[in-house]
Design a protein around this motif. Sequence first.
Motif, PDB file in Angstrom:
ATOM      1  N   LEU A   1       0.826  -1.199   0.000  1.00 56.80           N
ATOM      2  CA  LEU A   1       0.000   0.000   0.000  1.00 56.80           C
ATOM      3  C   LEU A   1       0.865   1.256   0.000  1.00 56.80           C
ATOM      4  N   GLU A   2       1.982   1.222   0.708  1.00 57.93           N
ATOM      5  CA  GLU A   2       2.896   2.365   0.663  1.00 57.93           C
ATOM      6  C   GLU A   2       3.432   2.569  -0.744  1.00 57.93           C
ATOM      7  N   GLY A   3       3.677   1.454  -1.446  1.00 54.22           N
ATOM      8  CA  GLY A   3       4.133   1.547  -2.829  1.00 54.22           C
ATOM      9  C   GLY A   3       3.089   2.181  -3.734  1.00 54.22           C
ATOM     10  N   LEU A   4       1.826   1.827  -3.523  1.00 58.41           N
ATOM     11  CA  LEU A   4       0.760   2.447  -4.310  1.00 58.41           C
ATOM     12  C   LEU A   4       0.687   3.942  -4.024  1.00 58.41           C
ATOM     13  N   ALA A   5       0.824   4.311  -2.750  1.00 58.35           N
ATOM     14  CA  ALA A   5       0.771   5.726  -2.388  1.00 58.35           C
ATOM     15  C   ALA A   5       1.913   6.505  -3.035  1.00 58.35           C
ATOM     16  N   ARG A   6       3.102   5.900  -3.074  1.00 57.60           N
ATOM     17  CA  ARG A   6       4.240   6.573  -3.726  1.00 57.60           C
ATOM     18  C   ARG A   6       3.978   6.726  -5.214  1.00 57.60           C
TER      19      ARG A   6
ATOM     20  N   GLN B   1      -4.957   7.051  -3.230  1.00 59.12           N
ATOM     21  CA  GLN B   1      -5.409   8.131  -4.097  1.00 59.12           C
ATOM     22  C   GLN B   1      -4.636   9.404  -3.788  1.00 59.12           C
ATOM     23  N   HIS B   2      -4.301  10.131  -4.835  1.00 60.91           N
ATOM     24  CA  HIS B   2      -3.616  11.410  -4.653  1.00 60.91           C
ATOM     25  C   HIS B   2      -4.408  12.485  -5.384  1.00 60.91           C
ATOM     26  N   PHE B   3      -4.616  13.620  -4.691  1.00 62.54           N
ATOM     27  CA  PHE B   3      -5.380  14.728  -5.255  1.00 62.54           C
ATOM     28  C   PHE B   3      -4.551  15.996  -5.206  1.00 62.54           C
ATOM     29  N   LYS B   4      -4.760  16.829  -6.204  1.00 72.19           N
ATOM     30  CA  LYS B   4      -4.199  18.166  -6.203  1.00 72.19           C
ATOM     31  C   LYS B   4      -5.267  19.108  -6.742  1.00 72.19           C
ATOM     32  N   GLY B   5      -5.558  20.145  -5.975  1.00 72.22           N
ATOM     33  CA  GLY B   5      -6.594  21.086  -6.373  1.00 72.22           C
ATOM     34  C   GLY B   5      -6.088  22.501  -6.408  1.00 72.22           C
ATOM     35  N   GLY B   6      -6.684  23.295  -7.307  1.00 71.49           N
ATOM     36  CA  GLY B   6      -6.337  24.703  -7.409  1.00 71.49           C
ATOM     37  C   GLY B   6      -7.542  25.577  -7.119  1.00 71.49           C
ATOM     38  N   LEU B   7      -7.309  26.688  -6.416  1.00 71.65           N
ATOM     39  CA  LEU B   7      -8.355  27.657  -6.100  1.00 71.65           C
ATOM     40  C   LEU B   7      -7.974  29.001  -6.695  1.00 71.65           C
ATOM     41  N   ASP B   8      -8.959  29.715  -7.259  1.00 70.25           N
ATOM     42  CA  ASP B   8      -8.658  31.045  -7.777  1.00 70.25           C
ATOM     43  C   ASP B   8      -8.719  32.066  -6.645  1.00 70.25           C
ATOM     44  N   ASN B   9      -8.587  33.354  -6.996  1.00 67.38           N
ATOM     45  CA  ASN B   9      -8.518  34.373  -5.943  1.00 67.38           C
ATOM     46  C   ASN B   9      -9.838  34.602  -5.232  1.00 67.38           C
ATOM     47  N   SER B  10     -10.919  33.954  -5.706  1.00 69.47           N
ATOM     48  CA  SER B  10     -12.209  34.013  -5.008  1.00 69.47           C
ATOM     49  C   SER B  10     -12.481  32.736  -4.233  1.00 69.47           C
ATOM     50  N   GLY B  11     -11.504  31.862  -4.183  1.00 69.36           N
ATOM     51  CA  GLY B  11     -11.686  30.592  -3.492  1.00 69.36           C
ATOM     52  C   GLY B  11     -12.543  29.608  -4.259  1.00 69.36           C
ATOM     53  N   VAL B  12     -12.657  29.803  -5.562  1.00 69.18           N
ATOM     54  CA  VAL B  12     -13.444  28.902  -6.410  1.00 69.18           C
ATOM     55  C   VAL B  12     -12.526  27.827  -6.992  1.00 69.18           C
ATOM     56  N   LEU B  13     -13.018  26.618  -7.027  1.00 64.36           N
ATOM     57  CA  LEU B  13     -12.229  25.499  -7.543  1.00 64.36           C
ATOM     58  C   LEU B  13     -11.949  25.692  -9.034  1.00 64.36           C
ATOM     59  N   SER B  14     -10.661  25.758  -9.393  1.00 65.85           N
ATOM     60  CA  SER B  14     -10.286  26.009 -10.784  1.00 65.85           C
ATOM     61  C   SER B  14      -9.570  24.837 -11.425  1.00 65.85           C
TER      62      SER B  14
ATOM     63  N   GLY C   1       3.668  10.261  -6.978  1.00 66.33           N
ATOM     64  CA  GLY C   1       4.960  10.515  -7.614  1.00 66.33           C
ATOM     65  C   GLY C   1       4.933  10.844  -9.080  1.00 66.33           C
ATOM     66  N   GLY C   2       3.883  10.501  -9.783  1.00 68.46           N
ATOM     67  CA  GLY C   2       3.891  10.773 -11.215  1.00 68.46           C
ATOM     68  C   GLY C   2       2.595  10.392 -11.889  1.00 68.46           C
ATOM     69  N   PRO C   3       2.444  10.758 -13.163  1.00 67.18           N
ATOM     70  CA  PRO C   3       1.185  10.549 -13.876  1.00 67.18           C
ATOM     71  C   PRO C   3       0.906   9.080 -14.146  1.00 67.18           C
ATOM     72  N   GLY C   4      -0.384   8.774 -14.286  1.00 65.68           N
ATOM     73  CA  GLY C   4      -0.822   7.441 -14.660  1.00 65.68           C
ATOM     74  C   GLY C   4      -1.528   7.495 -16.004  1.00 65.68           C
ATOM     75  N   VAL C   5      -2.384   6.542 -16.252  1.00 65.00           N
ATOM     76  CA  VAL C   5      -3.156   6.504 -17.493  1.00 65.00           C
ATOM     77  C   VAL C   5      -4.342   7.455 -17.346  1.00 65.00           C
ATOM     78  N   VAL C   6      -4.488   8.379 -18.276  1.00 67.46           N
ATOM     79  CA  VAL C   6      -5.575   9.352 -18.209  1.00 67.46           C
ATOM     80  C   VAL C   6      -6.895   8.663 -18.545  1.00 67.46           C
ATOM     81  N   GLN C   7      -7.876   8.824 -17.670  1.00 63.88           N
ATOM     82  CA  GLN C   7      -9.187   8.199 -17.848  1.00 63.88           C
ATOM     83  C   GLN C   7     -10.280   9.224 -18.145  1.00 63.88           C
ATOM     84  N   ARG C   8     -10.073  10.450 -17.722  1.00 63.55           N
ATOM     85  CA  ARG C   8     -11.052  11.514 -17.992  1.00 63.55           C
ATOM     86  C   ARG C   8     -10.307  12.839 -17.965  1.00 63.55           C
ATOM     87  N   GLU C   9     -10.648  13.737 -18.898  1.00 61.03           N
ATOM     88  CA  GLU C   9      -9.899  14.996 -18.952  1.00 61.03           C
ATOM     89  C   GLU C   9     -10.716  16.085 -19.627  1.00 61.03           C
ATOM     90  N   ARG C  10     -10.594  17.293 -19.064  1.00 59.06           N
ATOM     91  CA  ARG C  10     -11.089  18.501 -19.738  1.00 59.06           C
ATOM     92  C   ARG C  10     -10.187  19.676 -19.334  1.00 59.06           C
TER      93      ARG C  10
END
Length: 747
Positions: free
Chosen positions: A304-309, A446-459, A313-322
């Motif tokens: 499980l630690e290996g999966l977390a790394r 699972q690893h997540f990365k999120g961005g917020l704009d200057n109004s705190g809106v999910l971008s 640690g890097g990109p996987g297979v893209v399954q959905r994108e916009r």
Amino acid sequence: MDSIRKISRRRFLALTGLTSSGIVLMGSLPATALAGVLDEPAGQSLNLFVSVQGDGTVEIIAHRSEMGTGIRTSLPQVVADEMEADWAQVKVIQGLANADYGSQNTDGSRSIRNFYHIMRQMGAAAKAMLEQAAANQWSAKLSDVSAREHRVNHRDGRSLGFGELAAAAASLPMPALDSLTLKDKQDFRYIGKSVPIVDLDDICTGNTTYGVDVRVPGMLFASIERTPVLQGKAVSYDEAAARKLPGVVDVIKMEGSPLPSAYNALEGVAVLATDTYSAMQGRSKLNVQWNTGEHGSYDSASYLEGLARAVSGGPGVVQRERGDTDAALKAAEKTLEATYKAPYLAHASMEPPMATAHIHDGICEIWACTQTPQSTQRTVADVLGLEPAQVKVHVTLLGGGFGRKSKPDFSVEAALLAKATGKPVQVVWTREDDIHQDYFHSCSAQHFKGGLDNSGVLSAWLAREATPTISSTFDASVDIQSGGSLGQSFGTVPFAVPNLRIESHKAPAHMRIGWLRSVYNIPYAFGVGSFMDELAHAAGKDPRDFWLESIGEDRHITFAEEGLEFGNYGRSLEEYPYDTARFKRSISALTETLPWGEKLPAGQGWGLAAARSFLAYVAVACKVEVKDGRLRVLEMHTTIDAGTVVNPDRVHSQMEGAMIFGLSLALMGEITFEDGAAVQSNFHDYPVARINQTPDVIKTHIIPSEALPAGVGEPGVPPVAPSIANAIFAATGKRVREFPFNKQFTV
């Protein structure tokens, strides 16, 4: 429209189109060969599901398996309503394995949503035949008669009971389905009402038959020492020591099968005896030595630690994108990232797997606590070299299932031993067997990365996951998560974020992986629900408001234009759209029932999470207290929009059970593997929530809906763990990104 004429059930259903939809309802009514285990219809057959006795008793076949959901009540309840039967005069009879019923696979929260309309049609067809029989007897116009409250009445006051009309009605051809008129909702007598379950008195008094209760004259009892490691091989064992014990009749080596595991019996040594105690004592003397093979060095913690790394640690297979997620993250006013982990889980239903097999007169009879009688029939027929019609599967009550009993490996074991001994054999699994040799719910990182704009809106939203796939149990070449499973909460996030990318990493399996109540939604909703809360606090916003804002405007989402393979739980998006309005309503309706935003004492907090799964929309809010390192869940509240509801009491029961189930997993659920074998063995080290660990307040709110029926048994589980984790943060300021929570708190 087909004219009404004398046609066979098979021909009728073919003509009226049921077979073209993949639902086949035809053939003779089933019967059981073992008196005292299951009944058989005794009345006049009006269709595959309905018979009427001369005394007026209406017999309705329940073709799904009862494991506490109340489905043996809810589906017949639908038939009885359309038929105008008096529920007090209805007798429910368990159906055997029979392809004519359509799918009998009682999992995936599919019973009502797949058979609601069909059961209404079966009830309406039976009513129409009774009305026609009465009109014929009175030489009256059909328009002058109508069924109501177990009788057919003429407008002039004449009346005949269903029993008086049974024989005449059974001689009539069944009407074409498109000629039937179904009830208006305002005329429902049972649909939408809380009808008590038909098994209630028998269950409470112990007057029922579960898998372990089956008895066949001359039967033997088997206890099997199975390989502790996937694909392990028995090198040696002490057969003589086992045979010395009183009551032991035979010792039989059971050969394992090559991968994929599927529903095959595991490698093992079976001890057969005249009673279970002798079989288990004999088994304890075997002293089996195993060659554990390539999986013998497997360690789940390092895996499980290996999966977390990998996911962090890097990109996987893209399954959905916009959009352009990388550019949006670089341009974001604020970014946040986090990794979440979930462990392997076992089903641990109250009753372990149990099956009895008897081969005689060219057939094999199986009695099993199975969720999948048809799969049992096919699999047993295959291993014995029989035709499916030569295997009769009797479905007992199930002492819980959670998906484990949809795998018929335990019935295969009983069948193989019955063939080897020439006698009826019951295979008895212990709790230790149940946990050690489960089809385990997969671990996940699972690893997540999120961005917020200057109004705190999910971008921007970037999410990566890695988890061994269930497909590996049926295809040994599979080592990457499929898009179909990503459709369970992870790949189908409903957020109107302009830049989004979902990825998956490879994760080879080292044991049998299977579906468990709510399947991948459990870890996926944990990650998504927890990270949404982290983003909300980073944006300085109320988590409820952030959820609603991020979901955005009301719309139906298809996902196809973004590349995701979305199975929608086997139903079309036209029938069951992914509706963001319903998703948001589940959240809003929940917080409206609570003192959301109240000022709480130090060490207390509310947490919220939501998920769409099995076509239902569910939100859960939990209130916790953390004091001196001890975590207590004080309250649990949930809303569910499951479309049309047949039996509200059953929905409340299922949602309450789901919250307790989810609570157990969140607080204490974990299976670990060392040297390829499961470490945990029973409730002392794989505990379920006890009364003192459950909250004093558990409430379910059903959102009224005119939509088609959706799932109920499974959707309540996924939001539980993240809602508790988010409440812990509200109470302590500490983020918990891995369950079970007893790793960090006393529970």
